[in-house]
Every structure is written in structure tokens, then in C-alpha cells.
Design a protein around this motif. Structure first.
Motif, PDB file in Angstrom:
ATOM      1  N   THR A 114     -18.032  47.512 -40.721  1.00 50.98           N
ATOM      2  CA  THR A 114     -16.785  46.922 -41.223  1.00 50.98           C
ATOM      3  C   THR A 114     -16.023  46.224 -40.109  1.00 50.98           C
ATOM      4  O   THR A 114     -15.496  45.120 -40.283  1.00 50.98           O
ATOM      5  CB  THR A 114     -15.914  48.016 -41.863  1.00 50.98           C
ATOM      6  OG1 THR A 114     -16.666  48.670 -42.892  1.00 50.98           O
ATOM      7  CG2 THR A 114     -14.650  47.417 -42.453  1.00 50.98           C
ATOM      8  N   GLY A 124     -17.422  42.831 -40.889  1.00 52.77           N
ATOM      9  CA  GLY A 124     -16.670  42.756 -42.138  1.00 52.77           C
ATOM     10  C   GLY A 124     -17.502  43.107 -43.350  1.00 52.77           C
ATOM     11  O   GLY A 124     -17.254  42.615 -44.456  1.00 52.77           O
ATOM     12  N   VAL A 125     -18.513  43.966 -43.161  1.00 50.85           N
ATOM     13  CA  VAL A 125     -19.433  44.352 -44.223  1.00 50.85           C
ATOM     14  C   VAL A 125     -19.177  45.797 -44.604  1.00 50.85           C
ATOM     15  O   VAL A 125     -19.247  46.694 -43.746  1.00 50.85           O
ATOM     16  CB  VAL A 125     -20.902  44.178 -43.784  1.00 50.85           C
ATOM     17  CG1 VAL A 125     -21.854  44.654 -44.886  1.00 50.85           C
ATOM     18  CG2 VAL A 125     -21.183  42.730 -43.427  1.00 50.85           C
ATOM     19  N   GLY A 143     -20.492  36.357 -48.048  1.00 47.60           N
ATOM     20  CA  GLY A 143     -19.680  37.117 -48.983  1.00 47.60           C
ATOM     21  C   GLY A 143     -20.523  37.650 -50.124  1.00 47.60           C
ATOM     22  O   GLY A 143     -21.763  37.589 -50.112  1.00 47.60           O
ATOM     23  N   SER A 168     -20.177  40.739 -48.212  1.00 45.82           N
ATOM     24  CA  SER A 168     -18.984  41.581 -48.135  1.00 45.82           C
ATOM     25  C   SER A 168     -19.325  43.027 -48.451  1.00 45.82           C
ATOM     26  O   SER A 168     -18.729  43.957 -47.894  1.00 45.82           O
ATOM     27  CB  SER A 168     -17.916  41.075 -49.122  1.00 45.82           C
ATOM     28  OG  SER A 168     -17.538  39.762 -48.810  1.00 45.82           O
ATOM     29  N   ARG A 169     -20.306  43.213 -49.359  1.00 52.24           N
ATOM     30  CA  ARG A 169     -20.731  44.544 -49.763  1.00 52.24           C
ATOM     31  C   ARG A 169     -22.249  44.616 -49.617  1.00 52.24           C
ATOM     32  O   ARG A 169     -22.973  43.777 -50.155  1.00 52.24           O
ATOM     33  CB  ARG A 169     -20.311  44.826 -51.215  1.00 52.24           C
ATOM     34  CG  ARG A 169     -18.808  44.821 -51.416  1.00 52.24           C
ATOM     35  CD  ARG A 169     -18.431  44.721 -52.890  1.00 52.24           C
ATOM     36  NE  ARG A 169     -18.908  45.853 -53.666  1.00 52.24           N
ATOM     37  CZ  ARG A 169     -18.290  47.030 -53.746  1.00 52.24           C
ATOM     38  NH1 ARG A 169     -17.152  47.212 -53.071  1.00 52.24           N
ATOM     39  NH2 ARG A 169     -18.767  48.014 -54.484  1.00 52.24           N
TER      40      ARG A 169
END
Length: 570
Positions: A383, A387-388, A143, A365-366
Motif C-alpha cells: 500500500t 498504492g496496491v 488501477g 488498485s486491488r
């Protein structure tokens, strides 16, 4: 050499007492001491046991050799200097749990250790172990935000042009054959003649300046190379000579730089390859073209004004926005380093980077990137799969309108996917909608009728084509993702957030200046990658050392003139 995994011994009481006395009070203990005191035994022997046998003469602890290698990179030492530190430096003896009278080891042990690690595919073991320990301590986790950028790495070989490469390849093969089987060389070749031409490095003597003489010399090298290969592949020659790496490199260099044709009379004609407009008899593309007979992984590449022979390094690290003067809650930690061929585009490196981060359970996450990494497909797939969210400038519209920032770019058109048509900014509707495949990527080409575009008063803002305007669209999901990203980037908040990416430039500077990894120390991609992962582990320990002691990681070292300029500017 054998290894029986054992826990590291505790620091010798005599050494521990001396260290405590030297660094009593507010004096900051050295990196080696604090690494042993805080995270403890970072590299257990069992993690490296597969690279060593179970029987034979006992060897030095591989876990402690790993720590020596990391401390060596943190101080940018040679193998001989690192071995001396193990014998003489009390802080290193404390970290390794050695007795005061321990003689250490010969510096050649470090080279053998690295070779075993590479042979058994353990190049990332030290970095993995450190990151896992930091996960347990709560200093790094999945994350959050991370940033990635790349830099060039110069190979540990001499730069050779095509002429020098041909001659040096013959010389390298001759030396390898003479070392492996001198009796065969003495019987198959006239050693005196070959030694006269290839005793010294090709780049140590002055090559001819005229093109005609250079071509003649190049053909002479080719003739010698083919003669040497013919002798190696002769029926009476030992078959294993053909498998020598230098012989295989010579074969590839000759194929890539020369052509051989047989005339009707049986005469064989050798000619240098030259790139032609139609691609016939041209040089091979950069990704497969050898640049050195001694390192077959290195490649020539160019990026803007930089032209180098070597590799490319991608560094990823965590990043935390903070107010000036505030101590960060966590230090920025390097989570991944990827060493690739210098010719590999950044877009091809992003997927393996995410796979490595997923394996370490450190996916962000980012993910902050420059415009060289993303593609339309990666923006969506990152994504979906990991999930990035990729935080990066969208520069995927290559039309001259988008580049100039004037006129009607692709994002100014309204796309009606359900009815398969596009509407231009003046309200005209497209006339054709054709699914195609361009460079292996499925797209849709949308065209407007010439009768609508030619009389349009805004034609100069839209297209210079004598026909109507054409759009090349990615699939719907990708196009909408690009459009959304483009809209977000128009907001000043996004620009301020994206400024967080700039910190990776300082990390690259720290890596190149502290560990000296701008120039590779070893040959081959695998050994260079081991050097990079060891450097990343060392940089993480340096950052932790600064964070543990509550001091800035790097202080600006301004000259007197720079200080004067800053004071005048204030």
C-alpha cells in the motif's frame, strides 16, 4: 545476419481479396487476420533491432518473426509446423504482409530468433508491446482489480535421482569435451573404457536395487568424475576446457553430493553426502542443489501433493466483476508472467511482480491473492510503495488456537502500544514486553505472569504452557493492519468480493491446455520465461479475438454422461 528496420508491407492484394471472399458475411475471420486488421503492426522491427547486427546478410524481419512465434503458441505448433503455416496458410501470409509466392523461411530461423532475443534480454518485449498497444486502445490501464496465482512447470529434462545425476553429469561432461576437443580426449583418456561405461544414458539401464551396490556405484561415478576433472585441470590441458558448462556442472554435482578427505598416509577418501540431524556433511538446501547437468536452473520442489522438477509460473491478469450473460466492457488481459525457481516462495515473488506492473504502468488498485503470497510486511509495504491493496486471507497467526478456531488467538488480546503492555480477554495485563529479532524480522514478545495464568479458569482455552501465555507481535503498524484485515474478513461482503480471485484458476487451465506450457519446451530459466511471455501474448490475442467477435471465451465441453447428470440435477 543484419536487420534494417522497415515498416511491415501491406497485405498482398491477391491474398487480401481471397481472405475477404472466404470470410464474407457472418463468418468469423481467423485470429491472424483480425490481429493484422485491428491492432495493426504490433511488433515493429526497431523493437528487436538490438538483437541483430547492422551489417552482413539481410535476415528475416524480427518483428514479423515475433508475430510468427506468438501465432505459433496460439496454435501450439512446433517450429517446423509454424514455418509450414507461413508458407501455406493464407491468413498467416495476410497478417505478415507476404506475397502469395513467398517461400517463407527454414524452421531453424525461429530457434535462432529466440536465442538472440534471450541473449539480449528481450524476453518480455512482445508482451510489453502488446500491452502498450492495448493501453492506447483503452483496453487495459492502471488501477482497477487484478489477480495472481502460480502453477508448477515441469522442466524439459529427465527426472534423475542422486545416483543417476552423478553418472549422467560425468557422461554430459565427457560428451561436451569430446565435441569441443576430440584430440585432447583421445590423448588424455582411454576412450574405449570410458565409452563402455558412458556411451548410453545412465537412466536407460537397470540400476542395482540393494543400497550397498548403489553406494558402490555412486562412489564409482565419483571416482570417474574426479579423474576427469583432474585431467581437465592438468597443467598441459587447454584452459578453456574448464569453462565448458558441462564441466562446471560436474564440479558442482560432485561438491554437492560427495565429500573428500585426506588421511594421514595421503590416501584420499571419497564418501557420499548424507543428511544428518545436526546438518553436518548434509546435502545442500533445495534452492541451490542441481537437479540436472543439462539445465542448471531447474530444481526439485513440492507443494502439497505435487512433487516436480522444474520451475514455477506466476500469472497476473485484470479482472472485472460482471453479471451473468453481460458482455464485459473489457476483456480480462494478462498483464504479467513471472518465471521463477520452483523453490522460491510466493511471498518472494510478489515484490518483483509489482515492480514489473509498475514498469508497464499497469499497477492495480486491488490485487487478489491466495494466502501463500502475503506477509505482514507486504500487506503494509504494498500500500505504501505501490498504492496496491492486497485482497487476501490473513493467515499470519500460526498459533494452534487460531488454526483450530477455538480458544483465545492473538487477535483476541488488546495491545496497548503506548504503555507497552497487552491485556488478555479476562482483563489480565502482561508482565514483560521485550523487543527481539526472530528470523531476521523485528518483533515484540509479550509474556503474562505464571501467577496470573495458572489459576485462570480459562487457561485451557488460552495456553498449554506450564508458564504464562506468550504473544509474538509484529511492529505496531503491521499488527494493526493484520487486525484490520482480519476484521474485514469476518464480513460476508468481503467473502463475496474475494470470490473474484477464483477466476485465475481458469486462466491457468487455459494457459496449460492451449499453449502446452505445463511442460517447458526449452532448457534454462531465461528461455522458459521467453516461452511463458510469448504464451501470455498469444492468450491475450485469443481473448481479444473472442471479445471482438462477441462470443464466450470458453465453452464447457460436457460428455453425454455429464449432460445427463446436469439435467437430472436441474
Amino acid at each position: 545476419m543484419s536487420v534494417q528496420p522497415q515498416p511491415w508491407p501491406q497485405p498482398d492484394p491477391q491474398i487480401a481479396a481471397a481472405v475477404r471472399a472466404m470470410y464474407r458475411g457472418k463468418r468469423e475471420a481467423p485470429l491472424a487476420v483480425q490481429v493484422r486488421d485491428r491492432p495493426g503492426e504490433l511488433f515493429p522491427d526497431a523493437a528487436f533491432a538490438d538483437a541483430f547486427g547492422r551489417a552482413g546478410k539481410p535476415g528475416w524481419s524480427p518483428g514479423r518473426l515475433a508475430l510468427v512465434t506468438v501465432l505459433q503458441k496460439a496454435a501450439n505448433l512446433t517450429d517446423r509446423q509454424a514455418a509450414n503455416e507461413v508458407r501455406e496458410n493464407l491468413a498467416w501470409k495476410y497478417a505478415l504482409g507476404l506475397r502469395l509466392e513467398d517461400p517463407g523461411f527454414d524452421h531453424s530461423v525461429l530457434s535462432e530468433f529466440r536465442a538472440r532475443v534471450v541473449t539480449h534480454g528481450l524476453e518480455e518485449q512482445a508482451l510489453d508491446l502488446l500491452l502498450e498497444r492495448l493501453r492506447e486502445l483503452g483496453l487495459v490501464d492502471a488501477g482497477g482489480s487484478q489477480r495472481t496465482d502460480s502453477t508448477h512447470i515441469v522442466a524439459a529434462v529427465r527426472d534423475l535421482n542422486r545416483l543417476e545425476l552423478a553418472g549422467e553429469s560425468v557422461r554430459a561432461a565427457l560428451n561436451a569435451l569430446a565435441a569441443a576437443c576430440p584430440n585432447w580426449v583421445d590423448q588424455a583418456l582411454v576412450v574405449e573404457d570410458w565409452s563402455r561405461r558412458y556411451a548410453d544414458r545412465i537412466d536407460t539401464w537397470r540400476l542395482p536395487t540393494s543400497k550397498a551396490k548403489q553406494d558402490a556405484l555412486a562412489l564409482h561415478y565419483a571416482k570417474d568424475g574426479y579423474t576427469l576433472l583432474h585431467a581437465v585441470y592438468a597443467h598441459g590441458s587447454p584452459a578453456w576446457l574448464r569453462e565448458l558448462p558441462a564441466v562446471q556442472s560436474l564440479r558442482i554435482v560432485l561438491v554437492q553430493n560427495y565429500t573428500r578427505t585426506t588421511a594421514g598416509n595421503g590416501h584420499i577418501r571419497v564418501k557420499r553426502r548424507e543428511r544428518t540431524e545436526d546438518g553436518g556433511d548434509g546435502l545442500p538446501p533445495g534452492p541451490i542443489r542441481l537437479a540436472s547437468p543439462y539445465d542448471t536452473d531447474t530444481r526439485w520442489s513440492a507443494k502439497r501433493e505435487t512433487f516436480w522438477n522444474g520451475y514455477k509460473l506466476h500469472i497476473s491478469e485484470t479482472c472485472h466483476p460482471q453479471a451473468d450473460g453481460d458482455r464485459p466492457a473489457r476483456p480480462n488481459i494478462i498483464t504479467n508472467v513471472a518465471t521463477t525457481a520452483s523453490t522460491l516462495p510466493d511471498t518472494k515473488a510478489l515484490e518483483p511482480i509489482h515492480q514489473s506492473l509498475q514498469r508497464r504502468r499497469l499497477l492495480p488498485s486491488r490485487h487478489y491473492l491466495d494466502s501463500g503470497y502475503p506477509s505482514a510486511d507486504l500487506i503494509v509495504s504494498s500500500t505504501k510503495t505501490y498504492g496496491v491493496a492486497l485482497i487476501t486471507p490473513v493467515l499470519l497467526d500460526t498459533s494452534h488456537q487460531a488454526k483450530a478456531g477455538q480458544g483465545f488467538a492473538a487477535h483476541d488480546f488488546t495491545i496497548d502500544w503506548d504503555n507497552q503492555q497487552a491485556i488478555c480477554p479476562t482483563g489480565r495485563t502482561s508482565s514483560t514486553w521485550n523487543p527481539v529479532v526472530q528470523e531476521g524480522v523485528p518483533k515484540t514478545v509479550v509474556a503474562f505472569a505464571a501467577l496470573d495464568c495458572i489459576p485462570c479458569p480459562h487457561k485451557e482455552q488460552c495456553t498449554s504452557s506450564r508458564k504464562g501465555r506468550r504473544l509474538s507481535l509484529y511492529p505496531r503498524e503491521l499488527t494493526e493492519a493484520i487486525h484490520t484485515a482480519h476484521e474485514q474478513q469476518q464480513d460476508g461482503t468481503w467473502q463475496r468480493d474475494y470470490a473474484l480471485r477464483a477466476g485465475i484458476e481458469g486462466t491457468i487451465r487455459q494457459a496449460t491446455h492451449t499453449t502446452g506450457l505445463r511442460r517447458a519446451r526449452y532448457r534454462s530459466l531465461a528461455k522458459t520465461h521467453l516461452d511463458h511471455t510469448t504464451s501470455a501474448t498469444a492468450l491475450n490475442l485469443i481473448r481479444l479475438h473472442a471479445w471482438w467477435n462477441g462470443r464466450p471465451l470458453d465453452r464447457a465441453n460436457h460428455s453425454h454422461l455429464a449432460r445427463l447428470q446436469l439435467s437430472l440435477a436441474a
